[in-house]
Scaffold this motif. Structure first.
Motif, PDB file in Angstrom:
ATOM      1  N   GLU A  93     -33.075  23.038 -19.615  1.00 14.72           N
ATOM      2  CA  GLU A  93     -33.426  22.249 -20.796  1.00 14.72           C
ATOM      3  C   GLU A  93     -33.871  20.868 -20.336  1.00 14.72           C
ATOM      4  O   GLU A  93     -33.474  20.394 -19.273  1.00 14.72           O
ATOM      5  CB  GLU A  93     -32.231  22.141 -21.748  1.00 14.72           C
ATOM      6  CG  GLU A  93     -31.972  23.416 -22.488  1.00 14.72           C
ATOM      7  CD  GLU A  93     -31.062  23.226 -23.704  1.00 14.72           C
ATOM      8  OE1 GLU A  93     -30.683  22.079 -24.013  1.00 14.72           O
ATOM      9  OE2 GLU A  93     -30.743  24.239 -24.326  1.00 14.72           O
ATOM     10  N   VAL A  94     -34.705  20.238 -21.150  1.00  8.05           N
ATOM     11  CA  VAL A  94     -35.250  18.931 -20.807  1.00  8.05           C
ATOM     12  C   VAL A  94     -34.931  17.914 -21.895  1.00  8.05           C
ATOM     13  O   VAL A  94     -34.624  18.270 -23.031  1.00  8.05           O
ATOM     14  CB  VAL A  94     -36.786  18.995 -20.618  1.00  8.05           C
ATOM     15  CG1 VAL A  94     -37.150  19.920 -19.471  1.00  8.05           C
ATOM     16  CG2 VAL A  94     -37.485  19.411 -21.900  1.00  8.05           C
ATOM     17  N   ASP A  95     -35.037  16.655 -21.545  1.00  6.42           N
ATOM     18  CA  ASP A  95     -34.983  15.568 -22.509  1.00  6.42           C
ATOM     19  C   ASP A  95     -36.423  15.360 -22.955  1.00  6.42           C
ATOM     20  O   ASP A  95     -37.256  14.898 -22.169  1.00  6.42           O
ATOM     21  CB  ASP A  95     -34.428  14.296 -21.854  1.00  6.42           C
ATOM     22  CG  ASP A  95     -34.510  13.075 -22.763  1.00  6.42           C
ATOM     23  OD1 ASP A  95     -35.055  13.169 -23.886  1.00  6.42           O
ATOM     24  OD2 ASP A  95     -34.038  12.005 -22.332  1.00  6.42           O
ATOM     25  N   PRO A  96     -36.758  15.727 -24.205  1.00  2.67           N
ATOM     26  CA  PRO A  96     -38.150  15.643 -24.637  1.00  2.67           C
ATOM     27  C   PRO A  96     -38.703  14.219 -24.673  1.00  2.67           C
ATOM     28  O   PRO A  96     -39.909  14.031 -24.700  1.00  2.67           O
ATOM     29  CB  PRO A  96     -38.146  16.269 -26.029  1.00  2.67           C
ATOM     30  CG  PRO A  96     -36.731  16.343 -26.447  1.00  2.67           C
ATOM     31  CD  PRO A  96     -35.882  16.272 -25.223  1.00  2.67           C
ATOM     32  N   THR A  97     -37.832  13.219 -24.654  1.00  3.59           N
ATOM     33  CA  THR A  97     -38.304  11.836 -24.698  1.00  3.59           C
ATOM     34  C   THR A  97     -38.480  11.233 -23.305  1.00  3.59           C
ATOM     35  O   THR A  97     -39.016  10.134 -23.171  1.00  3.59           O
ATOM     36  CB  THR A  97     -37.329  10.942 -25.506  1.00  3.59           C
ATOM     37  OG1 THR A  97     -36.062  10.909 -24.842  1.00  3.59           O
ATOM     38  CG2 THR A  97     -37.169  11.458 -26.928  1.00  3.59           C
ATOM     39  N   ALA A  98     -38.046  11.938 -22.277  1.00  3.16           N
ATOM     40  CA  ALA A  98     -38.142  11.422 -20.914  1.00  3.16           C
ATOM     41  C   ALA A  98     -39.598  11.350 -20.456  1.00  3.16           C
ATOM     42  O   ALA A  98     -40.415  12.213 -20.794  1.00  3.16           O
ATOM     43  CB  ALA A  98     -37.332  12.302 -19.958  1.00  3.16           C
ATOM     44  N   LEU A 124     -44.015  22.389 -27.056  1.00  2.00           N
ATOM     45  CA  LEU A 124     -42.622  22.408 -27.503  1.00  2.00           C
ATOM     46  C   LEU A 124     -41.694  22.373 -26.293  1.00  2.00           C
ATOM     47  O   LEU A 124     -41.999  22.947 -25.241  1.00  2.00           O
ATOM     48  CB  LEU A 124     -42.317  23.656 -28.338  1.00  2.00           C
ATOM     49  CG  LEU A 124     -42.958  23.736 -29.718  1.00  2.00           C
ATOM     50  CD1 LEU A 124     -42.595  25.064 -30.390  1.00  2.00           C
ATOM     51  CD2 LEU A 124     -42.538  22.567 -30.590  1.00  2.00           C
ATOM     52  N   CYS A 125     -40.558  21.725 -26.478  1.00  2.81           N
ATOM     53  CA  CYS A 125     -39.511  21.641 -25.462  1.00  2.81           C
ATOM     54  C   CYS A 125     -38.262  22.355 -25.991  1.00  2.81           C
ATOM     55  O   CYS A 125     -37.945  22.248 -27.176  1.00  2.81           O
ATOM     56  CB  CYS A 125     -39.146  20.179 -25.188  1.00  2.81           C
ATOM     57  SG  CYS A 125     -40.537  19.136 -24.718  1.00  2.81           S
ATOM     58  N   ASN A 126     -37.570  23.049 -25.101  1.00  2.00           N
ATOM     59  CA  ASN A 126     -36.295  23.689 -25.429  1.00  2.00           C
ATOM     60  C   ASN A 126     -36.396  24.585 -26.669  1.00  2.00           C
ATOM     61  O   ASN A 126     -35.501  24.598 -27.517  1.00  2.00           O
ATOM     62  CB  ASN A 126     -35.204  22.631 -25.635  1.00  2.00           C
ATOM     63  CG  ASN A 126     -35.133  21.627 -24.506  1.00  2.00           C
ATOM     64  OD1 ASN A 126     -35.306  21.974 -23.343  1.00  2.00           O
ATOM     65  ND2 ASN A 126     -34.903  20.368 -24.836  1.00  2.00           N
TER      66      ASN A 126
END
Length: 187
Positions: free
Chosen positions: A40-45, A99-101
């Protein structure tokens, strides 16, 4: 996740976030990154936004490409881009989006259809996928969680990319060797 319903994402471009996308090489099976679940990623990073931009840039220069996931450019992360605009099998079209996660919330109207993949360039296969799909995922940059309702070819493309993020290829979904075909080359 419980995302906000999103009727249309509109065309999303890396430039919207002020990040130029870089075209990256697409890895082919049996590369290990394609068979391991992405994190999973931090979409704001910043690195996630840059990855999103690279996915869109790479997808846009790849003829016939309607989706591309981070593992396909060598990054074990749950991020993918989709754009089925202009595809003859598309019914619902949300334009270019990342899209992320992402997770599948609802799936119905299952149907077998032929799929190909840039990471498996010589083969296609018959894969059973949902023809109606509800997906939740976060948008890169803002982190806003959205709920995407789609169908037909766009639903198939989303499932294909979500599978990539889970370490699965379309070959892992075919019913058997009888459902795998040599890709036709048109000159």
């Amino acid at each position: 996740m419980n995302g906000e319903d999103y009727a249309g994402l509109g065309d999303w471009t890396p430039e919207d976030l002020g990040v130029p996308g870089e075209v990256r090489p697409v890895v082919s099976a049996p590369a290990t990154v394609l068979s391991r679940p992405g994190g999973e990623v931090d979409p704001t990073a910043e690195e996630t936004v840059r990855l999103a931009a690279d996915l869109v840039a790479t997808m846009r220069v790849s003829p016939g490409c309607v989706g591309l996931a981070a593992p396909q450019i060598g990054v074990g992360a749950q991020v993918f881009a989709v754009d089925v605009t202009g595809h003859p099998k598309a019914a619902t079209v949300h334009g270019t989006f990342v899209l992320c996660n992402a997770t599948v919330v609802e799936a119905s109207r299952w149907k077998v259809g032929r799929e190909g993949c840039m990471s498996v360039p010589d083969l296609t296969g018959d894969v059973k996928r949902a023809g109606r799909l509800v997906v939740e995922g976060a948008l890169p940059g803002t982190g806003k969680v959205v709920r995407l309702v789609t169908d037909a070819f766009e639903a198939r493309a989303l499932q294909h990319e979500i599978d990539h993020c889970a370490g699965l290829l379309f070959l892992d979904r075919v019913a058997g060797a009888h459902a795998i075909y040599q890709r036709k080359v048109y000159l």
